[in-house]
Design a protein around this motif. Structure first.
Motif, PDB file in Angstrom:
ATOM      1  N   GLN A   7      -6.100 134.118 -32.528  1.00 32.88           N
ATOM      2  CA  GLN A   7      -5.312 135.351 -32.590  1.00 32.88           C
ATOM      3  C   GLN A   7      -6.221 136.562 -32.769  1.00 32.88           C
ATOM      4  OE1 GLN A   7      -2.111 135.492 -31.960  1.00 32.88           O
ATOM      5  NE2 GLN A   7      -2.057 137.711 -32.200  1.00 32.88           N
ATOM      6  N   ARG A   8      -7.260 136.403 -33.596  1.00 30.88           N
ATOM      7  CA  ARG A   8      -8.210 137.505 -33.791  1.00 30.88           C
ATOM      8  C   ARG A   8      -8.917 137.838 -32.487  1.00 30.88           C
ATOM      9  NH1 ARG A   8     -13.610 138.085 -34.569  1.00 30.88           N
ATOM     10  NH2 ARG A   8     -14.311 139.815 -35.913  1.00 30.88           N
ATOM     11  N   ASN A   9      -9.400 136.825 -31.787  1.00 33.74           N
ATOM     12  CA  ASN A   9     -10.073 137.052 -30.515  1.00 33.74           C
ATOM     13  C   ASN A   9      -9.133 137.693 -29.491  1.00 33.74           C
ATOM     14  OD1 ASN A   9     -12.613 136.119 -31.221  1.00 33.74           O
ATOM     15  ND2 ASN A   9     -12.234 134.030 -30.511  1.00 33.74           N
ATOM     16  N   TYR A  10      -7.874 137.260 -29.508  1.00 34.27           N
ATOM     17  CA  TYR A  10      -6.898 137.831 -28.576  1.00 34.27           C
ATOM     18  C   TYR A  10      -6.752 139.336 -28.802  1.00 34.27           C
ATOM     19  CZ  TYR A  10      -2.538 138.621 -26.071  1.00 34.27           C
ATOM     20  OH  TYR A  10      -1.580 139.107 -25.209  1.00 34.27           O
ATOM     21  N   ARG A  11      -6.630 139.745 -30.071  1.00 37.91           N
ATOM     22  CA  ARG A  11      -6.468 141.175 -30.373  1.00 37.91           C
ATOM     23  C   ARG A  11      -7.717 141.968 -29.974  1.00 37.91           C
ATOM     24  NH1 ARG A  11      -4.074 139.112 -35.247  1.00 37.91           N
ATOM     25  NH2 ARG A  11      -6.047 139.478 -36.337  1.00 37.91           N
ATOM     26  N   ILE A  12      -8.884 141.392 -30.257  1.00 39.30           N
ATOM     27  CA  ILE A  12     -10.127 142.085 -29.907  1.00 39.30           C
ATOM     28  C   ILE A  12     -10.256 142.239 -28.396  1.00 39.30           C
ATOM     29  CG2 ILE A  12     -12.644 141.888 -29.893  1.00 39.30           C
ATOM     30  CD1 ILE A  12     -12.409 140.550 -32.653  1.00 39.30           C
ATOM     31  N   LEU A  13     -10.008 141.152 -27.662  1.00 37.13           N
ATOM     32  CA  LEU A  13     -10.138 141.197 -26.203  1.00 37.13           C
ATOM     33  C   LEU A  13      -9.079 142.093 -25.571  1.00 37.13           C
ATOM     34  CD1 LEU A  13     -10.997 137.460 -25.403  1.00 37.13           C
ATOM     35  CD2 LEU A  13     -12.518 139.445 -25.319  1.00 37.13           C
ATOM     36  N   LEU A  14      -7.916 142.168 -26.203  1.00 39.41           N
ATOM     37  CA  LEU A  14      -6.886 143.072 -25.693  1.00 39.41           C
ATOM     38  C   LEU A  14      -7.354 144.522 -25.805  1.00 39.41           C
ATOM     39  CD1 LEU A  14      -4.040 143.403 -24.569  1.00 39.41           C
ATOM     40  CD2 LEU A  14      -3.188 143.449 -26.921  1.00 39.41           C
ATOM     41  N   GLY A  15      -7.896 144.889 -26.962  1.00 37.86           N
ATOM     42  CA  GLY A  15      -8.415 146.241 -27.126  1.00 37.86           C
ATOM     43  C   GLY A  15      -9.601 146.510 -26.223  1.00 37.86           C
ATOM     44  N   HIS A  16     -10.478 145.508 -26.110  1.00 38.09           N
ATOM     45  CA  HIS A  16     -11.645 145.655 -25.231  1.00 38.09           C
ATOM     46  C   HIS A  16     -11.218 145.888 -23.787  1.00 38.09           C
ATOM     47  CE1 HIS A  16     -15.157 144.549 -22.841  1.00 38.09           C
ATOM     48  NE2 HIS A  16     -14.393 143.650 -22.259  1.00 38.09           N
ATOM     49  N   GLY A  17     -10.314 145.052 -23.287  1.00 35.56           N
ATOM     50  CA  GLY A  17      -9.898 145.165 -21.890  1.00 35.56           C
ATOM     51  C   GLY A  17      -9.157 146.449 -21.599  1.00 35.56           C
ATOM     52  N   ALA A  18      -8.325 146.884 -22.543  1.00 35.77           N
ATOM     53  CA  ALA A  18      -7.587 148.130 -22.345  1.00 35.77           C
ATOM     54  C   ALA A  18      -8.539 149.316 -22.306  1.00 35.77           C
ATOM     55  CB  ALA A  18      -6.554 148.310 -23.454  1.00 35.77           C
ATOM     56  N   ALA A  19      -9.519 149.339 -23.216  1.00 35.69           N
ATOM     57  CA  ALA A  19     -10.488 150.441 -23.244  1.00 35.69           C
ATOM     58  C   ALA A  19     -11.385 150.419 -22.010  1.00 35.69           C
ATOM     59  CB  ALA A  19     -11.345 150.362 -24.512  1.00 35.69           C
ATOM     60  N   ASN A  20     -11.847 149.234 -21.625  1.00 37.47           N
ATOM     61  CA  ASN A  20     -12.720 149.123 -20.465  1.00 37.47           C
ATOM     62  C   ASN A  20     -11.987 149.500 -19.179  1.00 37.47           C
ATOM     63  OD1 ASN A  20     -14.003 147.182 -18.155  1.00 37.47           O
ATOM     64  ND2 ASN A  20     -15.563 147.815 -19.619  1.00 37.47           N
ATOM     65  N   GLY A  21     -10.753 149.008 -19.025  1.00 33.15           N
ATOM     66  CA  GLY A  21      -9.970 149.329 -17.828  1.00 33.15           C
ATOM     67  C   GLY A  21      -9.645 150.807 -17.730  1.00 33.15           C
ATOM     68  N   ALA A  22      -9.271 151.413 -18.852  1.00 32.55           N
ATOM     69  CA  ALA A  22      -8.976 152.850 -18.850  1.00 32.55           C
ATOM     70  C   ALA A  22     -10.239 153.653 -18.565  1.00 32.55           C
ATOM     71  CB  ALA A  22      -8.378 153.267 -20.191  1.00 32.55           C
ATOM     72  N   ILE A 186     -15.597 153.202 -22.388  1.00 34.52           N
ATOM     73  CA  ILE A 186     -16.391 152.035 -21.996  1.00 34.52           C
ATOM     74  C   ILE A 186     -17.305 151.594 -23.141  1.00 34.52           C
ATOM     75  CG2 ILE A 186     -18.210 151.227 -20.430  1.00 34.52           C
ATOM     76  CD1 ILE A 186     -16.937 153.030 -18.272  1.00 34.52           C
ATOM     77  N   LEU A 187     -17.906 152.541 -23.838  1.00 36.09           N
ATOM     78  CA  LEU A 187     -18.757 152.204 -24.980  1.00 36.09           C
ATOM     79  C   LEU A 187     -17.935 151.591 -26.124  1.00 36.09           C
ATOM     80  CD1 LEU A 187     -21.185 155.272 -25.050  1.00 36.09           C
ATOM     81  CD2 LEU A 187     -21.714 152.920 -24.354  1.00 36.09           C
ATOM     82  N   ILE A 188     -16.739 152.076 -26.329  1.00 38.18           N
ATOM     83  CA  ILE A 188     -15.857 151.468 -27.331  1.00 38.18           C
ATOM     84  C   ILE A 188     -15.565 150.021 -26.961  1.00 38.18           C
ATOM     85  CG2 ILE A 188     -13.495 151.495 -28.242  1.00 38.18           C
ATOM     86  CD1 ILE A 188     -13.611 154.548 -28.132  1.00 38.18           C
ATOM     87  N   SER A 189     -15.331 149.769 -25.662  1.00 38.30           N
ATOM     88  CA  SER A 189     -15.059 148.394 -25.222  1.00 38.30           C
ATOM     89  C   SER A 189     -16.262 147.493 -25.476  1.00 38.30           C
ATOM     90  CB  SER A 189     -14.683 148.387 -23.735  1.00 38.30           C
ATOM     91  OG  SER A 189     -15.817 148.519 -22.899  1.00 38.30           O
ATOM     92  N   ALA A 190     -17.481 148.022 -25.310  1.00 39.87           N
ATOM     93  CA  ALA A 190     -18.689 147.238 -25.575  1.00 39.87           C
ATOM     94  C   ALA A 190     -18.786 146.870 -27.050  1.00 39.87           C
ATOM     95  CB  ALA A 190     -19.933 148.015 -25.143  1.00 39.87           C
ATOM     96  N   GLY A 191     -18.481 147.826 -27.917  1.00 42.87           N
ATOM     97  CA  GLY A 191     -18.519 147.555 -29.344  1.00 42.87           C
ATOM     98  C   GLY A 191     -17.481 146.525 -29.765  1.00 42.87           C
ATOM     99  N   LEU A 192     -16.292 146.586 -29.165  1.00 37.66           N
ATOM    100  CA  LEU A 192     -15.239 145.635 -29.512  1.00 37.66           C
ATOM    101  C   LEU A 192     -15.594 144.210 -29.113  1.00 37.66           C
ATOM    102  CD1 LEU A 192     -12.018 147.668 -28.592  1.00 37.66           C
ATOM    103  CD2 LEU A 192     -12.707 146.916 -30.868  1.00 37.66           C
ATOM    104  N   VAL A 193     -16.086 144.029 -27.890  1.00 32.63           N
ATOM    105  CA  VAL A 193     -16.357 142.665 -27.409  1.00 32.63           C
ATOM    106  C   VAL A 193     -17.494 142.020 -28.189  1.00 32.63           C
ATOM    107  CG1 VAL A 193     -18.093 143.126 -25.610  1.00 32.63           C
ATOM    108  CG2 VAL A 193     -16.399 141.308 -25.276  1.00 32.63           C
ATOM    109  N   ALA A 194     -18.368 142.827 -28.762  1.00 31.71           N
ATOM    110  CA  ALA A 194     -19.477 142.276 -29.556  1.00 31.71           C
ATOM    111  C   ALA A 194     -18.984 141.603 -30.830  1.00 31.71           C
ATOM    112  CB  ALA A 194     -20.472 143.384 -29.898  1.00 31.71           C
ATOM    113  N   THR A 195     -17.731 141.848 -31.228  1.00 25.04           N
ATOM    114  CA  THR A 195     -17.198 141.246 -32.452  1.00 25.04           C
ATOM    115  C   THR A 195     -16.397 139.973 -32.192  1.00 25.04           C
ATOM    116  OG1 THR A 195     -15.138 142.562 -32.378  1.00 25.04           O
ATOM    117  CG2 THR A 195     -17.051 143.547 -33.477  1.00 25.04           C
ATOM    118  N   VAL A 196     -16.308 139.546 -30.945  1.00 28.72           N
ATOM    119  CA  VAL A 196     -15.589 138.306 -30.623  1.00 28.72           C
ATOM    120  C   VAL A 196     -16.307 137.114 -31.259  1.00 28.72           C
ATOM    121  CG1 VAL A 196     -14.972 136.715 -28.756  1.00 28.72           C
ATOM    122  CG2 VAL A 196     -14.579 139.172 -28.486  1.00 28.72           C
ATOM    123  N   ARG A 197     -15.549 136.184 -31.814  1.00 26.41           N
ATOM    124  CA  ARG A 197     -16.108 134.944 -32.358  1.00 26.41           C
ATOM    125  C   ARG A 197     -16.136 133.904 -31.250  1.00 26.41           C
ATOM    126  NH1 ARG A 197     -12.643 134.933 -38.013  1.00 26.41           N
ATOM    127  NH2 ARG A 197     -13.758 136.674 -39.005  1.00 26.41           N
TER     128      ARG A 197
END
Length: 429
Positions: A7-22, A186-197
């Motif tokens: 669930q944690r990874n899902y939330r992180i990847l959701l934020g990452h993908g939304a930020a990267n796509g936008a 895009i930089l925010i998305s990079a920071g988010l994905v770095a926290t994925v377990r």
């Protein structure tokens, strides 16, 4: 992995993908870079090469980098580095666009486009591989669909908000402002994905060189396998014709810039329109594709053709030459391009067996990549010598040819599994 970890990874990847796509929508080589390129007065011939060069760079990197990513213990570092590389390339554009002579901007834009494509190739391989290990199948599909919807909404909100919250003094400043907002996302998305377990892969790193040679050898073998299939030649021809939809956006961007390049809110209005078209496509096309992929492809090409016709009508009707009217063109073209993206993926997933699928995807991508460079160059030459309306007219003719030729494809209904693996993402990264 535990339920809480997933669930944690899902939330992180959701934020990452939304930020990267936008972020991509606010900086894309299909709309934003050609518009900016044209607005500063650079020769339009080379603008037609921005998308093909990015596509070829992406494909080349995917062939070369696959063994490296396969051998790595963790993928999130590759995803984050790809996002950072994309952001840094865009920074180069933003700081040089009004600081160097126009002639020098041509190689800058081409190199940046190539860098974005190469980074996208790394990103796509690493992200898809990681996704299969950090989330179960049921959550992967939901994640990708939700990412695309949120990314489109974010892009619209950011572009619309920039018109009111950060009013710039000049049109060029407004265009750069949009670019910087995309870079930040895009930089925010990079920071988010770095926290994925991410669980480590059990892989021997010394296999990378062996797999690299094997992958190149398999590409030639794949051509023979793919072209032995009776339907594949028709699909390749159809996909080449559909390039008229996929490559159209830069020329509409150039066309729009000739009318509205000096308008402060012009670029942000077109980004909003394009993002809206993609979001609508993400809702509509999967439903049509569930009934008939051939119908989906024909309708998508038809919608793009209508967008082209409207653009030419606007060119010859001064009373229609406002950003709000031209925004309808971007809604239609974005909507049509999304249908082609979904349709071609659904077709290949549905008609191929597991053993054939990688070879068919790779072979068709290589062939259409080469065709894309040639078509982009020819269309760019027409734009330079005859005016931007000419390549748009060529695209309309090819769109109609694609609609007619699609009738040669076998009509199929995708399986539920096939529909799930072709999410309506804003942009295949």
């Amino acid at each position: 992995m535990s339920e809480s970890g997933e669930q944690r990874n899902y939330r992180i990847l959701l934020g990452h993908g939304a930020a990267n796509g936008a972020g991509y929508e606010l900086t894309s080589e299909k709309l934003v870079l050609p518009f900016l390129y044209t607005a500063v007065g650079a020769p339009v011939f080379f603008a037609g090469l921005l998308v093909p060069i990015a596509a070829v760079a992406k494909l080349a990197v995917q062939i070369v980098a696959a063994p490296m990513i396969s051998a790595a213990r963790s993928n999130k570092k590759f995803i984050a580095l790809a996002a950072v590389a994309t952001a840094m390339a865009l920074v180069v554009i933003s700081v040089t666009v009004n600081a160097v002579p126009v002639d020098w901007l041509v190689p800058v834009f081409l190199l940046v486009s190539m860098t974005i494509g190469a980074a996208g190739g790394f990103y796509s391989l690493a992200f898809n591989d990681m996704l299969g290990r950090v989330l179960p199948q049921s959550r992967r599909s939901r994640l990708l669909f939700t990412q695309s919807g949120l990314a489109g909404i974010f892009a619209v909100v950011v572009a619309l908000g920039s018109q009111f919250i950060l009013p710039p003094g000049t049109s060029l400043a407004a265009h750069q402002e949009l670019l910087w907002l995309g870079i930040v996302l895009i930089l925010i998305s990079a920071g988010l994905v770095a926290t994925v377990r991410e669980p480590e892969k059990i892989r021997a790193p010394d296999q990378a060189a062996v797999e690299g040679r094997r992958r190149i050898a398999e590409l030639g073998h794949g051509f023979r396998i793919a072209f032995a299939l009776p339907w594949f030649k028709h699909f390749v021809i159809a996909r080449a014709l559909f390039l008229s939809v996929e490559l159209a956006m830069p020329f509409f961007s150039i066309h729009a810039a000739t009318f509205h390049g000096n308008t402060v809110t012009g670029l942000s209005t077109f980004v909003i329109a394009s993002s809206a078209g993609l979001v609508v496509g993400g809702l509509v096309w999967p439903r049509i594709g569930a009934r008939s992929i051939r119908l989906l492809l024909m309708l998508a090409a038809g919608v793009a053709a209508v967008g082209g016709v409207l653009a030419l009508i606007i060119e010859f009707t001064p009373s229609l030459q406002s950003p709000e009217v031209y925004a309808i063109v971007f809604v239609l073209v974005g909507f049509g391009a999304q249908g082609i993206l979904n349709g071609r993926t659904l077709y290949l997933v549905s008609v191929t067996r597991d053993i054939e699928r990688p070879f068919c995807i790779a072979s068709s991508s290589v062939i259409t990549g080469v065709v894309a460079v040639g078509l982009g160059a020819v269309a760019g030459a027409f734009a330079q010598l005859q005016g931007v309306g000419w390549p748009i007219g060529i695209m309309i003719v090819l769109n109609i040819a694609a609609m007619i030729y699609t009738t040669k494809l076998r009509d199929i209904r995708p399986t539920p599994a096939a529909t799930k693996v072709a999410p309506a993402t804003l942009e295949p990264r």
